[in-house]
Design a protein around this motif. Structure first.
Motif, PDB file in Angstrom:
ATOM      1  N   LEU A  15       0.941  -1.170  -0.004  1.00  0.00           N
ATOM      2  CA  LEU A  15       0.131  -0.197   0.012  1.00  0.00           C
ATOM      3  C   LEU A  15       1.004   1.219  -0.090  1.00  0.00           C
ATOM      4  O   LEU A  15       0.505   2.332  -0.449  1.00  0.00           O
ATOM      5  N   ASP A  16       2.131   1.139   0.638  1.00  0.00           N
ATOM      6  CA  ASP A  16       3.077   2.382   0.599  1.00  0.00           C
ATOM      7  C   ASP A  16       2.316   3.576   1.019  1.00  0.00           C
ATOM      8  O   ASP A  16       2.665   4.451   0.632  1.00  0.00           O
ATOM      9  N   GLU A  17       1.797   3.505   2.094  1.00  0.00           N
ATOM     10  CA  GLU A  17       1.031   4.614   3.127  1.00  0.00           C
ATOM     11  C   GLU A  17       1.723   4.649   4.437  1.00  0.00           C
ATOM     12  O   GLU A  17       1.610   5.686   4.918  1.00  0.00           O
ATOM     13  N   LEU A  18       2.687   3.505   4.820  1.00  0.00           N
ATOM     14  CA  LEU A  18       3.018   3.803   6.405  1.00  0.00           C
ATOM     15  C   LEU A  18       4.759   4.000   6.344  1.00  0.00           C
ATOM     16  O   LEU A  18       5.194   3.138   5.205  1.00  0.00           O
ATOM     17  N   THR A  19       5.368   4.387   7.228  1.00  0.00           N
ATOM     18  CA  THR A  19       6.957   4.100   7.405  1.00  0.00           C
ATOM     19  C   THR A  19       6.893   2.742   7.639  1.00  0.00           C
ATOM     20  O   THR A  19       6.115   1.818   8.040  1.00  0.00           O
ATOM     21  N   LEU A  20       8.216   2.319   7.702  1.00  0.00           N
ATOM     22  CA  LEU A  20       8.440   0.985   7.866  1.00  0.00           C
ATOM     23  C   LEU A  20       8.619   0.864   9.417  1.00  0.00           C
ATOM     24  O   LEU A  20       8.032  -0.469   9.739  1.00  0.00           O
ATOM     25  N   ASP A  21       8.685   1.607  10.410  1.00  0.00           N
ATOM     26  CA  ASP A  21       8.568   1.626  11.753  1.00  0.00           C
ATOM     27  C   ASP A  21       6.967   1.335  12.001  1.00  0.00           C
ATOM     28  O   ASP A  21       6.758   0.533  12.853  1.00  0.00           O
ATOM     29  N   GLU A  22       6.407   2.168  11.382  1.00  0.00           N
ATOM     30  CA  GLU A  22       4.742   1.802  11.316  1.00  0.00           C
ATOM     31  C   GLU A  22       4.436   0.646  10.990  1.00  0.00           C
ATOM     32  O   GLU A  22       3.563  -0.013  11.771  1.00  0.00           O
ATOM     33  N   VAL A  23       4.825   0.034   9.845  1.00  0.00           N
ATOM     34  CA  VAL A  23       4.336  -1.134   9.402  1.00  0.00           C
ATOM     35  C   VAL A  23       4.883  -2.337  10.396  1.00  0.00           C
ATOM     36  O   VAL A  23       3.995  -3.260  10.742  1.00  0.00           O
ATOM     37  N   ALA A  24       6.024  -2.385  10.905  1.00  0.00           N
ATOM     38  CA  ALA A  24       6.624  -3.235  11.839  1.00  0.00           C
ATOM     39  C   ALA A  24       5.686  -3.168  13.100  1.00  0.00           C
ATOM     40  O   ALA A  24       5.171  -4.231  13.601  1.00  0.00           O
TER      41      ALA A  24
END
Length: 211
Positions: A165-174
């Motif tokens: 989706l490419d809407e969140l940062t990697l930290d947020e996805v984590a």
């Protein structure tokens, strides 16, 4: 690989096949060391290949082995084929091995519902009204993997969707899948798919641009 496996030609040897068949192989041919992350495996004089384009991977492997890398690379360039050494990044994480099992489906549903606070295997077993040992045995019989591997697959599935989706940062996805930071997320994707998290974003971007 079904015929060589059924004929006993791979007993104690290694092989690969399409990753979706791994559960079947683990269940019916436990003596075979199956590695579905690799595209081509040679063992006991038998060469096996996995994925839908297995015949192409096998052809290139034989050309490279019998004639040389230069000709194999030339054939690849003419046929517009990229180097593919692993199936891992192409696996569909919605289903791991053999999902058509009530215990496996219930277990995955519990894990999904608990995100980002993952249930322990013991807690899941208690909610499914069975012992931890019984749960592990049933899951392995259904999928050929341990409960922790199924937990990682659920996390991987959700992480991949969020990354595409490419809407969140990697930290947020984590954090959405129960990890502290992007470093932990990277360890997950490297272990499960042998690629960094960014690879799923670039893959999805390429697919959208072609569409």
């Amino acid at each position: 690989m079904l015929l060589p496996a059924m004929a006993g030609l791979l007993q104690g040897g290694a092989a690969t096949t399409h990753w979706r068949l791994s559960g079947f192989f683990h269940k019916h041919f436990p003596q075979i060391r199956l590695d579905t992350k690799r595209m081509v495996v040679e063992s006991h004089g038998i060469v096996s290949a996995g994925a839908a384009m297995a015949q192409m991977d096998l052809m290139l492997y034989l050309i490279r082995k019998q004639i040389g890398r230069e000709l194999a690379d030339l054939v690849m360039s003419y046929l517009l084929i990229d180097t593919r050494t692993t199936q891992a990044r192409y696996q569909v994480w919605e289903h791991l091995d053999v999902p058509d099992d009530e215990t496996a489906r219930s277990f995955e549903a519990l894990i999904e519902a608990s995100l980002p606070d993952i249930l322990s295997v013991r807690q899941a077993a208690r909610q499914l009204h069975m012992t931890e040992k019984t749960l592990a045995r049933r899951l392995f019989k259904a999928s050929g993997v341990t409960p922790m591997t199924l937990i990682h697959s659920v996390r991987m599935r959700h992480a991949r969707r969020l990354l595409e989706l490419d809407e969140l940062t990697l930290d947020e996805v984590a954090q959405r899948v129960g990890y502290a930071n992007a470093t932990s997320l990277r360890k997950l994707t490297m272990r499960m798919a042998q690629v960094a998290p960014a690879a799923f974003r670039s893959s999805a971007t390429g697919t959208r641009s072609r569409g």
